[in-house]
Design a protein around this motif. Structure first.
Motif, PDB file in Angstrom:
ATOM      1  N   ALA A 146     -10.374   9.523 -20.125  1.00 20.66           N
ATOM      2  CA  ALA A 146      -9.105   8.898 -20.500  1.00 20.66           C
ATOM      3  C   ALA A 146      -7.930   9.675 -19.909  1.00 20.66           C
ATOM      4  CB  ALA A 146      -8.985   8.833 -22.025  1.00 20.66           C
ATOM      5  N   ASP A 147      -6.893   8.947 -19.550  1.00 17.87           N
ATOM      6  CA  ASP A 147      -5.684   9.589 -19.014  1.00 17.87           C
ATOM      7  C   ASP A 147      -5.201  10.679 -19.971  1.00 17.87           C
ATOM      8  OD1 ASP A 147      -5.853   7.808 -16.938  1.00 17.87           O
ATOM      9  OD2 ASP A 147      -4.051   6.669 -17.482  1.00 17.87           O
ATOM     10  N   LEU A 148      -4.715  11.765 -19.418  1.00 22.54           N
ATOM     11  CA  LEU A 148      -4.348  12.934 -20.217  1.00 22.54           C
ATOM     12  C   LEU A 148      -3.165  12.701 -21.151  1.00 22.54           C
ATOM     13  CD1 LEU A 148      -4.824  15.714 -17.529  1.00 22.54           C
ATOM     14  CD2 LEU A 148      -6.414  14.991 -19.324  1.00 22.54           C
ATOM     15  N   ASP A 149      -2.356  11.682 -20.890  1.00 21.06           N
ATOM     16  CA  ASP A 149      -1.227  11.407 -21.778  1.00 21.06           C
ATOM     17  C   ASP A 149      -1.631  10.562 -22.992  1.00 21.06           C
ATOM     18  OD1 ASP A 149      -1.635   9.085 -20.298  1.00 21.06           O
ATOM     19  OD2 ASP A 149       0.492   8.563 -20.274  1.00 21.06           O
ATOM     20  N   LEU A 150      -2.882  10.122 -23.050  1.00 25.62           N
ATOM     21  CA  LEU A 150      -3.360   9.304 -24.167  1.00 25.62           C
ATOM     22  C   LEU A 150      -3.942  10.165 -25.279  1.00 25.62           C
ATOM     23  CD1 LEU A 150      -5.178   6.478 -22.173  1.00 25.62           C
ATOM     24  CD2 LEU A 150      -2.855   6.454 -23.127  1.00 25.62           C
TER      25      LEU A 150
END
Length: 142
Positions: free
Chosen positions: A39-43
């Motif tokens: 998952a994208d790190l900002d999620l």
């Protein structure tokens, strides 16, 4: 005499408040562990406690990451953390980003700590170094 006691109490209260406020930011900082996913790190889903790292936090990759091999910075275009601690995930790991995505590290100490790393970390993204920083890398690691 009575006025002096009141002034003294007020001074003590203000001193206690200032000391408490100065110590508070250290209490907010936390180690935030990467979940075993891409998952994208900002999620929030990218992190085991459901909270993405931010200023003052340390993003940690450890044995929790047993199969994931990469993650993008994400739609926010900037991933902020105080530092990265890369310990012992099962595989080499790559942080990716588009041409306008940036990994920002804000510490003025050890920004990337790979001193206990058992695999490699690749940063395939823009990196913003916001202060003079140090990097610790174990022998044979990149």
């Amino acid at each position: 005499m009575k006025e002096t006691n009141r002034t003294s109490r007020t001074l003590r209260r203000h001193t206690a408040l200032v000391l408490a406020l100065c110590a508070a930011p250290a209490a907010w900082a936390a180690d935030i562990t990467k979940a075993n996913n891409g998952a994208d790190l900002d999620l929030t889903t990218s992190w085991t406690n459901g909270v993405a790292p931010t200023f003052g936090d340390v993003a940690v990759w450890d044995s929790t990451v047993s199969s994931a091999t990469s993650a993008a910075i994400g739609a926010s275009t900037v991933f902020n953390a105080d530092a990265i601690r890369f310990l012992n995930p099962a595989n080499n790991f790559t942080i990716t980003g588009g041409p306008f995505d940036t990994l920002s590290l804000y510490t003025n100490n050890v920004a990337i700590d790979m001193s206990a790393a058992t695999v490699n970390l690749t940063l395939n993204c823009n990196v913003n170094v916001a202060a003079p920083q140090f990097y610790r890398v174990a022998s044979g690691r990149t």
